[in-house]
Scaffold this active site. Structure first.
Site, PDB file in Angstrom:
ATOM      1  N   ARG A  58      -6.345   3.346  -6.804  1.00 51.45           N
ATOM      2  CA  ARG A  58      -6.568   3.544  -8.237  1.00 51.45           C
ATOM      3  C   ARG A  58      -5.586   2.794  -9.120  1.00 51.45           C
ATOM      4  O   ARG A  58      -5.965   2.105 -10.055  1.00 51.45           O
ATOM      5  CB  ARG A  58      -6.457   5.024  -8.610  1.00 51.45           C
ATOM      6  CG  ARG A  58      -7.702   5.821  -8.477  1.00 51.45           C
ATOM      7  CD  ARG A  58      -7.359   7.257  -8.181  1.00 51.45           C
ATOM      8  NE  ARG A  58      -6.655   7.288  -6.901  1.00 51.45           N
ATOM      9  CZ  ARG A  58      -7.277   7.322  -5.737  1.00 51.45           C
ATOM     10  NH1 ARG A  58      -8.580   7.386  -5.694  1.00 51.45           N
ATOM     11  NH2 ARG A  58      -6.602   7.294  -4.602  1.00 51.45           N
ATOM     12  N   THR A  59      -4.302   2.966  -8.825  1.00 50.69           N
ATOM     13  CA  THR A  59      -3.313   2.454  -9.765  1.00 50.69           C
ATOM     14  C   THR A  59      -3.382   0.933  -9.845  1.00 50.69           C
ATOM     15  O   THR A  59      -3.470   0.357 -10.920  1.00 50.69           O
ATOM     16  CB  THR A  59      -1.907   2.936  -9.355  1.00 50.69           C
ATOM     17  OG1 THR A  59      -1.957   4.344  -9.208  1.00 50.69           O
ATOM     18  CG2 THR A  59      -0.885   2.577 -10.412  1.00 50.69           C
ATOM     19  N   LYS A  87      11.132 -10.795   4.714  1.00 51.48           N
ATOM     20  CA  LYS A  87      12.239 -11.623   5.225  1.00 51.48           C
ATOM     21  C   LYS A  87      13.575 -11.086   4.755  1.00 51.48           C
ATOM     22  O   LYS A  87      14.613 -11.713   4.930  1.00 51.48           O
ATOM     23  CB  LYS A  87      12.086 -13.066   4.730  1.00 51.48           C
ATOM     24  CG  LYS A  87      10.803 -13.728   5.118  1.00 51.48           C
ATOM     25  CD  LYS A  87      10.796 -15.157   4.572  1.00 51.48           C
ATOM     26  CE  LYS A  87       9.393 -15.727   4.550  1.00 51.48           C
ATOM     27  NZ  LYS A  87       9.292 -16.840   3.601  1.00 51.48           N
ATOM     28  N   HIS A 136       5.874   8.725 -11.872  1.00 52.06           N
ATOM     29  CA  HIS A 136       4.662   7.895 -11.927  1.00 52.06           C
ATOM     30  C   HIS A 136       4.127   8.029 -13.360  1.00 52.06           C
ATOM     31  O   HIS A 136       3.126   8.691 -13.604  1.00 52.06           O
ATOM     32  CB  HIS A 136       3.665   8.415 -10.885  1.00 52.06           C
ATOM     33  CG  HIS A 136       2.487   7.524 -10.617  1.00 52.06           C
ATOM     34  ND1 HIS A 136       2.132   6.473 -11.449  1.00 52.06           N
ATOM     35  CD2 HIS A 136       1.574   7.528  -9.602  1.00 52.06           C
ATOM     36  CE1 HIS A 136       1.053   5.882 -10.949  1.00 52.06           C
ATOM     37  NE2 HIS A 136       0.703   6.504  -9.832  1.00 52.06           N
TER      38      HIS A 136
HETATM   39  C1  NCD Z   1      -0.579   9.245  -6.519  1.00 47.72           C
HETATM   40  C2  NCD Z   1       0.687   8.499  -6.133  1.00 47.72           C
HETATM   41  O1  NCD Z   1       0.623   7.390  -5.612  1.00 47.72           O
HETATM   42  O2  NCD Z   1       1.742   9.044  -6.393  1.00 47.72           O
HETATM   43  N1  NCD Z   1      -1.727   8.459  -6.504  1.00 47.72           N
HETATM   44  C3  NCD Z   1      -2.089   7.831  -7.664  1.00 47.72           C
HETATM   45  O3  NCD Z   1      -1.439   6.925  -8.127  1.00 47.72           O
HETATM   46  N2  NCD Z   1      -3.181   8.271  -8.292  1.00 47.72           N
HETATM   47  C4  NCD Z   1      -0.738  10.525  -5.830  1.00 47.72           C
HETATM   48  C5  NCD Z   1      -0.696  10.562  -4.342  1.00 47.72           C
HETATM   49  O4  NCD Z   1      -0.559   9.539  -3.675  1.00 47.72           O
HETATM   50  O5  NCD Z   1      -0.803  11.666  -3.819  1.00 47.72           O
END
Ligand code: NCD
Length: 650
Positions: A58-59, A87, A136
Site C-alpha cells: 500500500r504505502t 554492499k 508511520h
Molecule cells: C503497516 C506498516 O508497514 O507499518 N502497513 C502499512 O503501511 N499500511 C502495518 C503493518 O505492516 O502491520
C-alpha cells in the site's frame, strides 16, 4: 520547477494541526478530482524516489500512484537489498546520493529513527513511510482522514486500539495525533504488547494526555454495556502535573463513553519480535460477533493492513468495515501531502515541533541509546548518539530522550565535565543540570563504576540543616496570602500561576488561604517552564487559562537566579497581555542574575552561593505519597566540600 523546501515528515508531530487540516482539505479536493478523472499536474517536472528497505504494498504503490497522478515521475529501488545497501553503503550516503537524483524521498526502513537520519543527510524533503517500530506518519494521515470522513469529526471520538500496540508503528503515530485532535483512546493490547512507556511518557509530558488500558474481556463488556469501566477524559487532568506517582491510567470518570466510535485493529508485528516478546495470550480476533454489542452499533473497523488472522473475512461485507477505504485513501491523501509540500515551498515555515536543545556531551563515552533497534546502533560508523532532555513533570527524575528513536533513558548519575565530580541525580540538581547542558559540561553515567573509570570523583554533600519546618512554612504562606490580599484589593481580576512542580503546589495552597480569608478564590494554573511547549494548565477547572487583562501572581518556591521566573513570564505573555504580573516566592535567597524582585516573600534566607536551598513539600491531597515527603520542610545543603575557593555551586 525550483527545489522543494526542506520539509521533512519524520513524525506526525512534525506537522502542525493547521497543516494537517490543510492536507485534508487538499485530500478532499484530490479525491473529487480523481473521481472526475482530472487531477491537476502540480508535480510536473518533479521526481520522487521511493527507498524501501522493508516490504510494502500500500504505502509504496499509493505514494508512487499519487506522484504519477500529480504529473510527477518516480524512481524506485523497491528492494533495497538489490541496491548498494547490500554492499554496506550507509544510510547517510544513500540519502545524500539519492537526494541528488530526486526532489523528494520516501523511505521505509527497519530501524527506529532511520527516517531522521535520512532527513539529516538528504538535501531534499524526506517522508517517513515507516521506521522500525517507531512511527508511520503518512498512514496516520490516511487513518485520520478516513475516520473524519466516516464520523464527521475527530474531537471527542472514542477509539479502541487493539492488538500489537508495542511494535505497531502506525499505532504510535495515530496515538499522538488522536491526542492532539482531542479524541479518547482505549488501548486493548494483546497481553505483553502494550503501548511502550516512551510513547506514554511523551504524551503525558507534552500533551498532559493519558488513556486507559483494558483487556479484551473488559472491552467485550464495554461493547455490551458495562457501567463501571475506567476511562480517562481527553481533557488534561491535573494530577499528572504534580508527581510521577499520580496514577497515569485508570482514573475513574463518572460515565463510560456512550459508545465506541472506532476499532483500530493491527496485526502482530512478527518481524520485530524477539522470542522474549512473544505475546503471552491469544491474539485478538475480530469477526462479525465483535460488532453486536449495543455500544458498538456505530463503530467502524479500521486496520492499516495487511491483515493476518486478526480480521475475519466475513467482516468485509459489513458497511462498518472501512479498512479498504482507508487503504484507498492512500492515493488522495499522499497526493495532498506532496501537493502541500509543493504549495509550502518558498514560504517561510515556523518550526512546529519545539524541542529542548540537543545535548553536547563532553564525557569520553557519551551515553548509548538503550533501544536495541535504534538506528544509532546500526549506523555507528558516523552517527553519534544524540539526546535531549525529556520534558517531564517529576524533578526527581532525569530522563534523556534519544533524538533518533524517541526512547527515553533514566539517568542516575550526572557529572560536571570540567570539575570532574559526579553526583547521584536528585531534584536539587534540577536547575544545575540545565545550566550544565547550556554550558556543555554535562556528563552522564550508568554507574558509579563508569564515572570513576572516567576519572570523576564523588561529590559529597556537606551537612544539611533544616531552616524551616512545617508550621514555619504554613506561617510564611499565610503571610504571603495576606500580602496578596492587601496589595490586590480586586481579587476578582487576579489569577495565581504556580511554576511546576512545587510552585504549583504552593499556588493551590495560597488560593485556599485567600479563599478562607477573603471569600474569593482566584483561578489557579500551573506552568511548566521546562516543557518546550511551556504548557499552562488550569488547576481548578477544565477551562483554558486566560492571561489577557488579568493580574497574574506567579508563585515559585525559591528564587535563585530568577531565570525560571523570567521564562514563566515570557510564556505567559505569549498567551495574552496580562494587566500586571506579580511574583510570590516562599524563599528569597538574595542572589539574582536578572533584575526581578519578588512582590510577596514568605521568608528571606540569605545564603552563600555554594549552598543549595531545597523546599520539600507534602504532596497535594489525593496524590499517593510514594517517594514524596509527608512533612513540609526547607533544608540547606552545604556544598563546601567539593568546591574550591571562588567556585560556583552550579
Ligand atoms: C503497516 C506498516 O508497514 O507499518 N502497513 C502499512 O503501511 N499500511 C502495518 C503493518 O505492516 O502491520
Amino acid at each position: 520547477m525550483p527545489r522543494l523546501s526542506k520539509i521533512d515528515v519524520v513524525s506526525i508531530e512534525d506537522l502542525a494541526t493547521a497543516e494537517i487540516e490543510r492536507i485534508f482539505t487538499l485530500a478532499d479536493e484530490y479525491a473529487a478530482a480523481l473521481e472526475a478523472g482530472k487531477p491537476p499536474a502540480v508535480a510536473s517536472g518533479l521526481v520522487m524516489a521511493t527507498l524501501f528497505y522493508e516490504p510494502s504494498t500500500r504505502t509504496r504503490l499509493s505514494f508512487e500512484s499519487a506522484m504519477h497522478r500529480l504529473g510527477g515521475a518516480v524512481i524506485s529501488s523497491a528492494d533495497m537489498n538489490a541496491s548498494s545497501a547490500a554492499k554496506g553503503e550507509s544510510l547517510a550516503d544513500t540519502a545524500r546520493i539519492v537526494s541528488g537524483y530526486a526532489d523528494l524521498i520516501v523511505l521505509r526502513h527497519p530501524h527506529d529513527g532511520a527516517a531522521r537520519v535520512a532527513a539529516e543527510y538528504a538535501s531534499c524533503p524526506v517522508l517517513n513511510a515507516g521506521d522500525g517500530s517507531r512511527e508511520h506518519p503518512t498512514q496516520t494521515l490516511c487513518d485520520l482522514f478516513t475516520l473524519r470522513r466516516k464520523k464527521g469529526r475527530l474531537k471527542g471520538l472514542t477509539v479502541a486500539l487493539c492488538g500489537d500496540l508495542k511494535f505497531g508503528r502506525t499505532v504510535h503515530s495515530l496515538i499522538y495525533a488522536l491526542a492532539r485532535f482531542g479524541a479518547n483512546i482505549v488501548a486493548v493490547p494483546t497481553a505483553g504488547m502494550d503501548v511502550p512507556d516512551y510513547v506514554l511518557e511523551r504524551l503525558a509530558a507534552e500533551r498532559n494526555y493519558n488513556f486507559s488500558t483494558v483487556t479484551m474481556d473488559e472491552l467485550k463488556s464495554l461493547a455490551g454495556g458495562l457501567d463501571a469501566l475506567y476511562l480517562t477524559p481527553s481533557a488534561p487532568h491535573q494530577m499528572a502535573l504534580f508527581t510521577g506517582d499520580a496514577p497515569l491510567e485508570k482514573i475513574p470518570t463518572a460515565e463510560p463513553p456512550p459508545a465506541l466510535d472506532a476499532f483500530y485493529v493491527t496485526r502482530l508485528q512478527k518481524e520485530r519480535l524477539q522470542s522474549k516478546d512473544a505475546p503471552t495470550s491469544e491474539y485478538v480476533r475480530f469477526d462479525a460477533h465483535a460488532l453486536k454489542g449495543h455500544r458498538v452499533q456505530e463503530a467502524v473497523v479500521m486496520h492499516p493492513l495487511p491483515r493476518t488472522t486478526e480480521l475475519a473475512y466475513e467482516l468485509d461485507s459489513d458497511p462498518r468495515a472501512v479498512y479498504f477505504e482507508q487503504a484507498a485513501a492512500g492515493v488522495p491523501v499522499r497526493m495532498a501531502l506532496i501537493a502541500w509540500i509543493i504549495e509550502r515551498s518558498g514560504e517561510p515555515r515556523s518550526r512546529t515541533n519545539a524541542q529542548n536543545a540537543a545535548i553536547v556531551f563532553k564525557s569520553a563515552a557519551p551515553p548509548r541509546c538503550a533501544s536495541p533497534n535504534c538506528v544509532t546502533r546500526f549506523e555507528a560508523g558516523y552517527l553519534r548518539p544524540r539526546f535531549r532532555l525529556a520534558p517531564g513533570v517529576d524533578r526527581n527524575l532525569l530522563a534523556l530522550r534519544c533524538d533518533y528513536c524517541d526512547r527515553e533513558m533514566r539517568i542516575e548519575f550526572v557529572g560536571h565535565a570540567s570539575r570532574r565530580r559526579y553526583y547521584r541525580y536528585d531534584e536539587t540538581l534540577h536547575g544545575y543540570v540545565r545550566q550544565w547542558i547550556e554550558e556543555g559540561t554535562l556528563a552522564v553515567f550508568d554507574s558509579v563504576k563508569q564515572a570513576e573509570e572516567e576519572g570523576y570523583e564523588p561529590y559529597r554533600r556537606g551537612p544539611q540543616r533544616e531552616v524551616m519546618d512545617a508550621p514555619a512554612i504554613a506561617r510564611a504562606l499565610d503571610s504571603m496570602a495576606e500580602q496578596v490580599i492587601a496589595d490586590l484589593p480586586d481579587l476578582t481580576g487576579v489569577s495565581i500561576v504556580g511554576v511546576v512542580s512545587r510552585g504549583a503546589i504552593l499556588a493551590s495552597r495560597i488560593c485556599d488561604l485567600i479563599q478562607q480569608k477573603a471569600g474569593v478564590r482566584p483561578p489557579s494554573a500551573a506552568i511548566d517552564v521546562y516543557n518546550p511547549a511551556e504548557t499552562v494548565m488550569r488547576l481548578d477547572s477544565a477551562e483554558s487559562f486566560v492571561a489577557e487583562d488579568r493580574t497574574i501572581v506567579i508563585v515559585d518556591d525559591v528564587i535563585n537566579s530568577g531565570w525560571t521566573v523570567q521564562r514563566a513570564m515570557t510564556a505567559l505573555w505569549q498567551r495574552g497581555r496580562p494587566a500586571a504580573v506579580k511574583l510570590a516566592v516562599l524563599i528569597d535567597r538574595g542572589h539574582r542574575a536578572v533584575p526581578i524582585r519578588p512582590n510577596y516573600v514568605g521568608k528571606n534566607i540569605p545564603t552563600a552561593r555554594a549552598e543549595r536551598v531545597q523546599v520539600r513539600l507534602a504532596p497535594p491531597q489525593g496524590v499517593a505519597p510514594g517517594r514524596a515527603r509527608t512533612q513540609d520542610c526547607v533544608v540547606i545543603y552545604s556544598m563546601v566540600e567539593s568546591l574550591k575557593e571562588g567556585e560556583d555551586a552550579g
